[in-house]
Every structure is written in structure tokens, then in C-alpha cells.
Design a protein around this motif. Structure first.
Motif, PDB file in Angstrom:
ATOM      1  N   GLY A  56       4.144   2.016  -3.896  1.00 54.46           N
ATOM      2  CA  GLY A  56       5.537   1.667  -3.680  1.00 54.46           C
ATOM      3  C   GLY A  56       6.203   0.903  -4.798  1.00 54.46           C
ATOM      4  O   GLY A  56       7.390   0.606  -4.719  1.00 54.46           O
ATOM      5  N   GLY A  57       5.481   0.562  -5.865  1.00 55.22           N
ATOM      6  CA  GLY A  57       6.106  -0.205  -6.943  1.00 55.22           C
ATOM      7  C   GLY A  57       5.083  -0.941  -7.777  1.00 55.22           C
ATOM      8  O   GLY A  57       4.029  -0.400  -8.117  1.00 55.22           O
ATOM      9  N   SER A  58       5.369  -2.195  -8.079  1.00 61.30           N
ATOM     10  CA  SER A  58       4.429  -2.999  -8.867  1.00 61.30           C
ATOM     11  C   SER A  58       4.543  -4.462  -8.451  1.00 61.30           C
ATOM     12  O   SER A  58       5.586  -4.912  -7.971  1.00 61.30           O
ATOM     13  CB  SER A  58       4.692  -2.844 -10.367  1.00 61.30           C
ATOM     14  N   LEU A  59       3.454  -5.190  -8.642  1.00 61.47           N
ATOM     15  CA  LEU A  59       3.385  -6.599  -8.294  1.00 61.47           C
ATOM     16  C   LEU A  59       3.261  -7.437  -9.559  1.00 61.47           C
ATOM     17  O   LEU A  59       2.506  -7.085 -10.473  1.00 61.47           O
ATOM     18  CB  LEU A  59       2.171  -6.869  -7.403  1.00 61.47           C
ATOM     19  N   PRO A  60       3.954  -8.581  -9.627  1.00 59.94           N
ATOM     20  CA  PRO A  60       3.743  -9.486 -10.754  1.00 59.94           C
ATOM     21  C   PRO A  60       2.397 -10.178 -10.624  1.00 59.94           C
ATOM     22  O   PRO A  60       1.910 -10.425  -9.508  1.00 59.94           O
ATOM     23  CB  PRO A  60       4.904 -10.477 -10.625  1.00 59.94           C
ATOM     24  N   ALA A  61       1.784 -10.467 -11.745  1.00 60.50           N
ATOM     25  CA  ALA A  61       0.476 -11.120 -11.752  1.00 60.50           C
ATOM     26  C   ALA A  61       0.331 -11.933 -13.030  1.00 60.50           C
ATOM     27  O   ALA A  61       1.074 -11.738 -14.002  1.00 60.50           O
ATOM     28  CB  ALA A  61      -0.647 -10.089 -11.652  1.00 60.50           C
ATOM     29  N   TYR A  62      -0.634 -12.826 -13.029  1.00 61.11           N
ATOM     30  CA  TYR A  62      -0.968 -13.586 -14.231  1.00 61.11           C
ATOM     31  C   TYR A  62      -2.374 -13.201 -14.653  1.00 61.11           C
ATOM     32  O   TYR A  62      -3.304 -13.209 -13.838  1.00 61.11           O
ATOM     33  CB  TYR A  62      -0.904 -15.084 -13.954  1.00 61.11           C
ATOM     34  N   ARG A  63      -2.530 -12.843 -15.924  1.00 60.67           N
ATOM     35  CA  ARG A  63      -3.826 -12.447 -16.458  1.00 60.67           C
ATOM     36  C   ARG A  63      -4.201 -13.293 -17.668  1.00 60.67           C
ATOM     37  O   ARG A  63      -3.366 -13.551 -18.538  1.00 60.67           O
ATOM     38  CB  ARG A  63      -3.809 -10.974 -16.847  1.00 60.67           C
ATOM     39  N   ALA A  64      -5.450 -13.716 -17.731  1.00 63.96           N
ATOM     40  CA  ALA A  64      -5.974 -14.420 -18.901  1.00 63.96           C
ATOM     41  C   ALA A  64      -7.345 -13.835 -19.222  1.00 63.96           C
ATOM     42  O   ALA A  64      -8.160 -13.622 -18.318  1.00 63.96           O
ATOM     43  CB  ALA A  64      -6.085 -15.920 -18.638  1.00 63.96           C
ATOM     44  N   LYS A  65      -7.573 -13.592 -20.517  1.00 68.39           N
ATOM     45  CA  LYS A  65      -8.860 -13.057 -20.949  1.00 68.39           C
ATOM     46  C   LYS A  65      -9.115 -13.515 -22.376  1.00 68.39           C
ATOM     47  O   LYS A  65      -8.185 -13.900 -23.099  1.00 68.39           O
ATOM     48  CB  LYS A  65      -8.861 -11.530 -20.874  1.00 68.39           C
ATOM     49  N   PRO A  66     -10.362 -13.471 -22.816  1.00 72.41           N
ATOM     50  CA  PRO A  66     -10.639 -13.835 -24.207  1.00 72.41           C
ATOM     51  C   PRO A  66      -9.976 -12.859 -25.168  1.00 72.41           C
ATOM     52  O   PRO A  66      -9.821 -11.672 -24.853  1.00 72.41           O
ATOM     53  CB  PRO A  66     -12.168 -13.749 -24.294  1.00 72.41           C
ATOM     54  N   ALA A  67      -9.581 -13.359 -26.312  1.00 73.41           N
ATOM     55  CA  ALA A  67      -9.094 -12.461 -27.361  1.00 73.41           C
ATOM     56  C   ALA A  67     -10.271 -11.615 -27.825  1.00 73.41           C
ATOM     57  O   ALA A  67     -11.387 -12.101 -27.975  1.00 73.41           O
ATOM     58  CB  ALA A  67      -8.504 -13.260 -28.510  1.00 73.41           C
ATOM     59  N   GLY A  68     -10.052 -10.349 -28.058  1.00 70.96           N
ATOM     60  CA  GLY A  68     -11.145  -9.475 -28.453  1.00 70.96           C
ATOM     61  C   GLY A  68     -11.159  -8.225 -27.604  1.00 70.96           C
ATOM     62  O   GLY A  68     -10.377  -8.062 -26.663  1.00 70.96           O
ATOM     63  N   LYS A  69     -12.094  -7.347 -27.903  1.00 68.03           N
ATOM     64  CA  LYS A  69     -12.104  -6.021 -27.296  1.00 68.03           C
ATOM     65  C   LYS A  69     -12.673  -5.992 -25.882  1.00 68.03           C
ATOM     66  O   LYS A  69     -12.228  -5.231 -25.041  1.00 68.03           O
ATOM     67  CB  LYS A  69     -12.902  -5.061 -28.196  1.00 68.03           C
ATOM     68  N   GLY A  70     -13.687  -6.782 -25.610  1.00 66.99           N
ATOM     69  CA  GLY A  70     -14.351  -6.688 -24.316  1.00 66.99           C
ATOM     70  C   GLY A  70     -15.407  -5.592 -24.332  1.00 66.99           C
ATOM     71  O   GLY A  70     -15.843  -5.178 -25.399  1.00 66.99           O
TER      72      GLY A  70
END
Length: 290
Positions: free
Chosen positions: A63-77
Motif C-alpha cells: 500500500g505504500g512505504s513506511l519511514p524508518a531510521y537505518r544505521a550501518k557501518p560504512a563499507g560494503k558488508g
């Protein structure tokens, strides 16, 4: 489709379409803290973003999209994934900071605003009204589906879906127990002072103590012995139910801690208990493959 995308697609479960056709009440995250939590304590922790990729993102859902907060290390993973589930006050600055704390430990952490369809928790000044008019109107089925979508999104954002964990606080603690019984891909959960018993309702029929036989992953429960809203009798009932099915889930109770002892922006904060709980949380994820 590669393995990661294939596994991510498996997490997308059907959702009742009647849950998604309403207008989304929130399209971006609220700033600061919820009005009903003010004033903010001077003990509030702020984790810097250096070495991280952090900020608001958008999670595609039915039905749409939800706002969220994301944090991850800099880099490729790829990075192990931890979904951080909000308190009743929504994804505010404390929940965002918890994401950054996980990112500093090497995780991709994401907190999706799970009330976005129904309203903005940050706008309420009265906690009772917030619960009656917003929180109690958020269906369990909607929450489970939105968390599935969040996990799938994280897998495409550099996350390792084979190392999926979830943690949550208060309302999010209950949600953590529910999700452990919902998603067979989950590796582990950590529930901070979430209700384990409640009267089921039409929108929220799921009760953690009734779901122990369906648990897909072990959950560590971190609870306060002086929690005014969660009696130790409820915790003991859950412990017995888990033991009856030989579950690997377990509890650690801080005898003198109140509810929300991890919430460093509130008077309930207990630094020693919060620090120990955080250490136990990280260790639980690591020993369970997250």
C-alpha cells in the motif's frame, strides 16, 4: 535472483489488504522526542555517526512505504541485521540512537515507524490517549507483515538475511516475542520489558505466552523486578510455559529495576542495569548467530 534476494523474498508474507488501503498518516519520521515523554533527561546518550551510514530511509510495504531510521557501518558488508522495534512513543531520538549503537558494533540496524498508517505518536501529549487512540488500533498482522518487509529491504541494503535478529522495548518487547513466533528465518530476539500476557483483542489477538510452541528463535527477556506494569507473576508464567516446551528462550530480571530501565531519556533509566542489559543483548545475538 541471487541467494540473498531469494531469501529476502521468502520473508514477504501476505497481509490483509484491508489493513493497507488507509491513507498513511506519516511519510517521514518525527524529529526529537515524543511530546508525552518530555522533559528529556540530562542523562540522554547521543552516539555519533562517524564511521557510519545513518539516516532516514523508506521501506516499501503493502500500500505504500513506511519511514524508518537505518544505521550501518560504512563499507560494503554484508552486515548482520537487527530490527529495532519502538516503544509506544514511536521512532524518536532514543530509538534512532539505539540503531547507531548497534551499527557501532557492526550491525545494520533499522527501526521502522510501525504506527505510520494509524498516526504520529510524537504528537500526543497524554500517554493514556496515545494508547487508546493510536497504539491499540495497530493490528498485529500489519506489524508482522511490515517487519517482514523491513527485513527484506535490509537484505538489499547490505544486510545478511541469514543473520537476522530483532529487539524491542516495551510495546516493541511484546512485538519481539510475537515476531519470534512468526518468522522462521529469525535467528534470535531480545525483548526489553515487553508484556507476555494480555487480553486478546480483534486487532491484537496474539499473546506471547500462548505462542511458546510456535517459537522459531530463542528470545532473551530483560525485565525489571519492580516493573509496575508487568508483574513478576506474568514473567514466571512465561518462564514455565517456555520450560514446558524445552525452549532455549530465557529471562534475566533486574530485581530493583522499574519499567523502561534502558530508556536513558526518562527518569526510569538505571545506568548499571541498562549497561548490563546491553552487554547481554549483544552476547545473545552473537551466540545465536546474529
Amino acid at each position: 535472483m541471487d541467494r540473498v534476494d531469494a531469501e529476502a523474498q521468502c520473508l514477504l508474507s501476505p497481509i490483509n489488504h484491508t489493513l493497507s488501503r488507509r491513507m498513511f498518516a506519516m511519510t517521514t519520521l518525527a524529529g526529537g522526542f515524543a511530546l508525552s515523554t518530555l522533559p528529556v533527561s540530562a542523562q540522554t546518550i547521543t552516539t555519533p555517526t562517524d564511521g557510519l551510514v545513518a539516516g532516514e530511509v523508506s521501506i516499501p510495504v503493502e500500500g505504500g512505504s513506511l519511514p524508518a531510521y537505518r544505521a550501518k557501518p560504512a563499507g560494503k558488508g554484508p552486515f548482520p541485521i537487527v530490527m529495532v522495534v519502538q516503544e509506544i512513543f514511536g521512532v524518536h531520538e532514543h530509538i534512532k540512537d539505539v540503531c547507531r549503537r548497534f551499527a557501532k558494533e557492526g550491525y545494520l540496524a533499522v527501526a521502522t515507524e510501525l504506527f505510520a498508517r494509524q498516526g504520529n505518536a510524537a504528537s500526543f501529549t497524554d500517554t493514556g490517549a496515545l494508547i487508546r487512540e493510536l497504539v491499540n488500533k495497530v493490528p498485529d498482522a500489519q506489524v508482522m507483515a511490515d517487519l517482514d518487509a523491513t527485513a527484506a529491504w535490509a537484505a538489499k541494503d547490505g544486510g545478511d538475511i541469514s543473520r537476522l535478529g530483532i529487539t524491542g522495548f516495551c510495546w516493541g518487547g511484546r512485538t519481539t516475542w510475537l515476531y519470534a513466533a512468526h518468522n522462521p528465518k529469525l535467528k534470535a530476539g531480545v525483548a526489553w520489558y515487553g508484556r507476555v500476557t494480555s487480553a486478546p483483542t480483534e486487532l491484537q489477538p496474539m499473546v506471547p505466552v500462548n505462542l511458546v510452541q510456535k517459537m522459531n528463535a530463542p528470545v532473551l527477556g530483560l525485565y525489571g523486578g519492580k516493573d509496575g506494569g508487568i508483574p513478576m507473576a506474568d514473567v514466571e508464567r512465561m518462564q514455565k510455559a517456555l520450560a514446558a516446551v524445552n525452549s532455549r528462550s530465557t529471562f534475566h530480571v533486574y530485581p530493583d529495576a522499574p519499567h523502561a530501565f534502558h530508556a536513558d531519556y526518562r527518569p526510569s533509566y538505571r545506568p548499571d542495569n541498562a549497561k548490563d542489559g546491553w552487554k547481554r543483548c549483544l552476547e545473545w545475538f552473537r551466540i545465536n548467530g546474529v
